[in-house]
Every structure is written in C-alpha cells, then in structure tokens.
Design a protein around this motif. Structure first.
Motif: not given
Lengths: 237, 220
Positions: B97-104, B23-26
C-alpha cells in the motif's frame, strides 16, 4: 599401523588429529586410501544434506516481514526452533533491514577488492553456435542473425538495423519441452556501458528491444524464477 | 492513459532526493511500481530498473556478507531485481500500500540474493569439491528427493532421536562441535562427547551400502 581406527579417521576429518598421525598417513598409501574413502563419504554427506531441509532465504524473509500465511508461518517457526543456521539468517536480515541507507558517495566503489571465484557456477554461459556473431553488432547496414547455445538451451537473436537504431529480437528455445515452463516469463537484461534495458520472455520464449544504439560492451542475461541465469557478453566469445 | 516517461522522470527525481537524505512523500514512485508490476508495463519496469539499480547496489555493498561472498556486485544487483520482479509481478503487488513497504521488500530481495549465494559458497567450502561438473549439478539442478532419501536412510540407521539431531547438526547445518554443545546442552555436556559419538555415527553411515549408493559413493 595396519589400519586407521574409526576414531583416528574422525579426528583426521575434523582436523583435530595430531601431526604424527597426519605424517603417518601421508607416508602410507594404504592408510591414505582408507582416509580418502572416508572423506568421500563425508564430502557426499555434506554436499547432499547441507541446508537441504531449510526454507529458502526468500521464505525466511517473508517470515520476517510477516507476509506468510498462518500455516506456512507455523511450519517455518517449527524449523527455526531447531535450526541455528536459519535463526542466524533471520537475525542478520533483521539487522540489515534496520540499517540506515548509506549516503551514495560512500558506496560507489566496492568496499574491498577481493578476488573473484572463477568460474561462477550458477550462470550458464551462452556460446555462439553457427553464425558469425562478431561481425555486425555495430554499424552494419544489413540484418544479422545469431545462434547461441548452452546445455539444453538455444538462443536465437536477430539484429535489425535502421535509421532509428537497432532492434534486437530474440527467442529462447529449450531442448526439452518440459523445460519450457521454467523459462517462460524469465527476465531479460541487456546491459551496455552505463545503460540497462529489461524485457520479459513471452509465452513463446520471445523478447524484443527497440531503438538501441549498440556499443562494443554488451551483456545479455536471462534469469528465470529459480534464479538460473543464462549470460552472454561480447567478451565471452 | 498514464504517461510512463513523465512518471518515471518524477520518480527518478524523487529517488535522487531520497538518496540525498530528503524524504519525499509523493505517490509517483509507488505508481511507477504499480504500473511495472501489477500491470506488467515493460517501459515502467525498465524505468524502475534504471532508477533503483544504484540504491540496490548500495544495499549490496552494505550487506555484511557481501565482502565474504567474493562475487561481483553486478551479479547480486541483477539477482535482487530479478527476485523482486518475480515475487511481486501481477496480483502479488496487491499486498503493498505504500512505497516504504515496496522498498523494504526490495531490500529483502538483496539479502535473499546474497544469502542464496552464501549458502552455495558455504556448501562448496565444506565439501571442497574439485570437480566442477558435480558442483554444477548441486547448484543448478537441486533434486530434493535424493537428500530426502539419504536422510530417511540415516534416520533408519540412527534410530535414537539424539543421534539424529547430532547428524542433522553436523551434516545439514554444518555446525562445529562447540556450536552443537551450545545448541543442544541437554544432549551434550562437552565437545569430547560429540567427537566420540560422531566417529561412531560416521562408521555406521560409511558401512551402509544403501546409503553409499544414494550418495553415489561406490567404493570404500
């Protein structure tokens, strides 16, 4: 037997009729015609009505992610209360979203070599119209023009070649002016070998790809927001 | 001015580490999505397409309905990314607001692409149309007015709410009698009741000339 009863017709349509009745129908042209007429109505009902009032999968997804405005969300909830098919889809989506991503090496190949359904019916295949499309995809010194057609649509392509590579300029024109908005902003995908490039259609239906090294294997797809896809590949002729 | 090539390279690195389970958080990938969709930067979207296509393909393979859809993964990959593009470009990207939402959301697009195809496949199997042109009409040019007209006529012919629910379950949802009993236990006790009612409903619908005209079935 002169005629099939409504009950017998229904049993034959549902596949619950016994073998003797099926044999009788198969041997009697009048009974077969009676059944065929009923099956035509049945097929038309299914064709026209299947999932006709269901929200799209996208809308169900937005519902599941709680991204719908309140009014739409309430309307969709009312539909879900009486539609088992949509409830099944929402449950399936919830499971899918909860699934961990598989390690990449497990998924480099299709898991099953199933036969395909030819031809695909939601893609319109572009056919060459007037230009000798096969002559100059690679290595030509001169610029080349190509024209492809699909029902109601014409695609003009120009291939400009210089020392930096190929520059493909295209324009998609609709036969009916009223169709133009459906294709405005469509996404163009140019795929060759392992590489892929994309570009949007602008307001004039135009797009450009620069600095391409065109290979023998080229597929161009143009997909609009309704999911309709135009496709041309070098193998499609 | 942002260097899209450099951003794309950092995102590709981040995504390849993510694919290895790290997991990368950039913010690089989220920034690249923002340039691609909110600012509609073509180079950024090209980079998104290249970087995320393998992930989208893995999701296609993971989906439970993919094998039965009997269609090439390429088709679903392309449809998923196109859906994603149309759904989020411009101001619609503000919702994230966050990459995880985009990926979902991208994963949701994979599901939608497969299910859209699945619905068409199911419809095709149910009515077993052998005329490709009529199938094309249904798939490519859906016109909701005709189904609505057909349904309104059916509702007139079947005034009882219970009969309408049965007709909807059978024709619009394609439920089997056993599924209809499960779904509407207050309406039906067993499948025999449903078979018995269905043959009467079918007769009423078959005999109506106006409905046959809407259905484009001219002869009995």
């Amino acid at each position: 037997m002169k005629n099939l009863s409504d009950q017998q017709i229904s049993a034959l349509i549902d596949g619950t009729a016994d073998a003797a009745l099926k044999a009788q129908v198969a041997a009697n042209a009048h009974l077969q015609a009676q059944l065929d007429a009923a099956q035509r109505v049945e097929a038309a009902l299914h064709r026209l009505l299947y999932r006709w009032d269901c929200p799209t999968p996208d809308a169900l997804g937005e519902y599941q992610l709680q991204r719908l405005p309140a009014a739409q969300r309430e309307a969709l909830a009312r539909h879900l209360a009486h539609c088992r098919r949509c409830r099944d889809e929402v449950a399936l989506l919830a499971d899918f979203l909860a699934t961990d991503d598989a390690p990449p090496r497990l998924a480099l190949e299709s898991p099953r070599g199933l036969p395909l359904l030819p031809p695909r019916w939601d893609e319109m295949v572009l056919r060459p119209s007037m230009a000798p499309y096969d002559s100059a995809w690679r290595g030509a010194d001169d610029d080349s023009s190509y024209v492809f057609e699909a029902p109601g649509l014409t695609l003009f392509l120009e291939d400009h070649h210089n020392e930096e590579g190929h520059r493909i300029e295209g324009q998609l024109v609709t036969e009916e002016t009223s169709d133009q908005p459906r294709w405005s902003g469509a996404l163009v995908e140019l795929r060759q070998d392992e590489s892929v490039r994309t570009a949007p259609l602008d307001e004039f239906g135009e797009f450009t790809f620069d600095n391409l090294a065109l290979s023998d294997s080229v597929t161009l797809r143009i997909t609009n927001r309704d999911g309709e896809t135009l496709v041309w590949s070098r193998d499609s002729g | 001015m942002t260097d899209i090539s450099a951003l794309a390279a950092r995102c590709a690195e981040e995504q390849s580490r993510y694919a290895e389970g790290i997991n990368v958080h950039s913010h690089d990938c989220f920034d690249l999505f923002r340039h691609a969709l909110q600012e509609q930067n073509s180079a950024a979207f090209n980079a998104i397409y290249r970087t995320y296509e393998p992930q989208v393909r893995r999701w296609v393979y993971q989906h439970s309905h993919y094998p039965a859809a009997q269609e090439e993964a390429d088709h679903f990959v392309q449809q998923s990314l196109t859906k994603f593009y149309f759904a989020l470009r411009g101001r619609d990207f503000d919702r994230f607001e966050h990459i995880s939402q985009v990926m979902q959301y991208l994963k949701l697009c994979v599901h939608s692409a497969i299910m859209q195809y699945w619905r068409k496949t199911q419809s095709r199997r149910m009515h077993q149309v052998d005329d490709e042109s009529s199938l094309l009409n249904v798939a490519v040019s859906p016109n909701l007015l005709t189904p609505l007209a057909a349904w309104e006529r059916i509702a007139t012919l079947l005034p009882e709410a219970r009969d309408q629910r049965l007709a909807h379950a059978a024709f619009a949802q394609g439920l089997k009698p056993s599924e209809i009993v499960e779904e509407f236990p207050d309406d039906w006790e067993d499948v025999q009741q449903i078979y018995s009612k269905l043959y009467r409903i079918r007769r009423v619908l078959r005999d109506d000339e106006e409905l046959r005209t809407i259905l484009s079935v001219s002869e009995r």
